[in-house]
Design a protein around this motif. Structure first.
Motif, PDB file in Angstrom:
ATOM      1  N   ILE A 134     -42.377  22.012  24.024  1.00  0.00           N
ATOM      2  CA  ILE A 134     -41.822  22.925  23.012  1.00  0.00           C
ATOM      3  C   ILE A 134     -40.417  23.367  23.419  1.00  0.00           C
ATOM      4  N   LYS A 135     -40.257  23.670  24.698  1.00  0.00           N
ATOM      5  CA  LYS A 135     -38.960  24.136  25.189  1.00  0.00           C
ATOM      6  C   LYS A 135     -37.884  23.060  25.034  1.00  0.00           C
ATOM      7  N   TYR A 136     -38.189  21.850  25.495  1.00  0.00           N
ATOM      8  CA  TYR A 136     -37.171  20.805  25.516  1.00  0.00           C
ATOM      9  C   TYR A 136     -36.965  20.129  24.159  1.00  0.00           C
ATOM     10  N   SER A 137     -37.846  20.391  23.210  1.00  0.00           N
ATOM     11  CA  SER A 137     -37.633  19.885  21.852  1.00  0.00           C
ATOM     12  C   SER A 137     -36.911  20.929  20.996  1.00  0.00           C
ATOM     13  N   PHE A 138     -36.564  22.073  21.624  1.00  0.00           N
ATOM     14  CA  PHE A 138     -35.889  23.180  20.935  1.00  0.00           C
ATOM     15  C   PHE A 138     -36.720  23.707  19.759  1.00  0.00           C
ATOM     16  N   GLN A 140     -30.233  16.605  18.433  1.00  0.00           N
ATOM     17  CA  GLN A 140     -29.559  15.628  19.292  1.00  0.00           C
ATOM     18  C   GLN A 140     -29.771  15.968  20.763  1.00  0.00           C
ATOM     19  N   ASP A 141     -29.696  17.252  21.117  1.00  0.00           N
ATOM     20  CA  ASP A 141     -29.954  17.678  22.506  1.00  0.00           C
ATOM     21  C   ASP A 141     -31.391  17.353  22.907  1.00  0.00           C
ATOM     22  N   ALA A 142     -32.322  17.582  21.971  1.00  0.00           N
ATOM     23  CA  ALA A 142     -33.739  17.287  22.250  1.00  0.00           C
ATOM     24  C   ALA A 142     -33.944  15.786  22.457  1.00  0.00           C
ATOM     25  N   ILE A 143     -33.270  14.982  21.635  1.00  0.00           N
ATOM     26  CA  ILE A 143     -33.365  13.521  21.761  1.00  0.00           C
ATOM     27  C   ILE A 143     -32.774  13.063  23.095  1.00  0.00           C
ATOM     28  N   ASN A 144     -31.663  13.681  23.500  1.00  0.00           N
ATOM     29  CA  ASN A 144     -31.048  13.319  24.785  1.00  0.00           C
ATOM     30  C   ASN A 144     -32.013  13.563  25.937  1.00  0.00           C
ATOM     31  N   PHE A 145     -32.756  14.677  25.877  1.00  0.00           N
ATOM     32  CA  PHE A 145     -33.745  14.963  26.922  1.00  0.00           C
ATOM     33  C   PHE A 145     -34.880  13.938  26.861  1.00  0.00           C
TER      34      PHE A 145
END
Length: 214
Positions: free
Chosen positions: A85-89, A151-156
């Motif tokens: 949940i955290k890293y998918s924003f 995009q940030d979530a996808i990068n992670f």
């Protein structure tokens, strides 16, 4: 562990290529190899357990937010769910829901926006921890703020994973290791961004149109 992108006009065959990998349908001829092994010699369940698909159409169930994420890995711990949940924003919108993670989201997530559904889809993929990520990118209809978060979530999600991405916005694939230009079901160009700007008129036109738009 690398990112490969498919670029081309609508109807060129990008999604068809993507859908062949998890065997949503099989080709009449040819083969697909993962680590030099034909996917047609593996059990379907084994193949699909190693693949996560994040697409424009996120299938969600009339259940809680938590159970919709857990669908990717029913044995996951609460800590693993919270990390996904955290890293998918997804944290920020879940915190605003009436019952947080225990909120029922309605059939196919009718109570959620497009960007919220996308983030749940990415949370699932993070939780699944599969080695291959297929991204049928759907950021084109999102506002700029939501798009950046996704995009940030996808990068992670894609760090050190084998990733194949269908790009609707070229900004998301400029750093791809390899880009294939697809036209009428065929590969008509391949290389990185710098190479294709020089060698592929189709790619160059795509790029110039999008740069002008932005």
């Amino acid at each position: 562990g690398k990112m490969t992108a498919l670029v081309g006009h609508s109807g060129a065959g990008k999604s068809t290529i993507m859908n062949l990998i998890p065997r949503f349908y099989d080709p009449k001829k040819g083969d697909i190899l993962i680590d030099n092994q034909s996917i047609y010699k593996s059990k379907l369940v084994d193949l699909r357990s190693n693949i996560s698909l994040v697409s424009q159409e996120t299938t969600l169930f009339d259940d809680t937010v938590k159970n919709n994420i857990l669908y990717a890995n029913l044995n996951a711990s609460d800590d693993e769910v919270n990390m996904a949940i955290k890293y998918s924003f997804a944290e920020e919108f879940i915190e605003k829901l009436p019952n947080k993670m225990n909120t029922l989201i309605g059939e196919n997530g009718v109570r959620l926006s497009g960007g919220e559904k996308q983030r749940l889809s990415i949370a699932r993929a993070i939780l699944k921890k599969s080695k291959i990520i297929l991204l049928d990118e759907a950021t084109s209809s999102l506002d700029a703020d939501t798009e950046k978060k996704i995009q940030d979530a996808i990068n992670f999600l894609t760090q050190n994973k084998t990733t194949i991405v269908i790009a609707h916005r070229l900004s998301t694939i400029l750093n791809s290791n390899k880009i294939y230009v697809i036209n009428k079901g065929r590969v008509v160009g391949s290389g990185n961004h710098e190479e294709l700007i020089i060698s592929s008129d189709i790619y160059k036109n795509f790029y110039e149109k999008q740069i002008k738009k932005s």
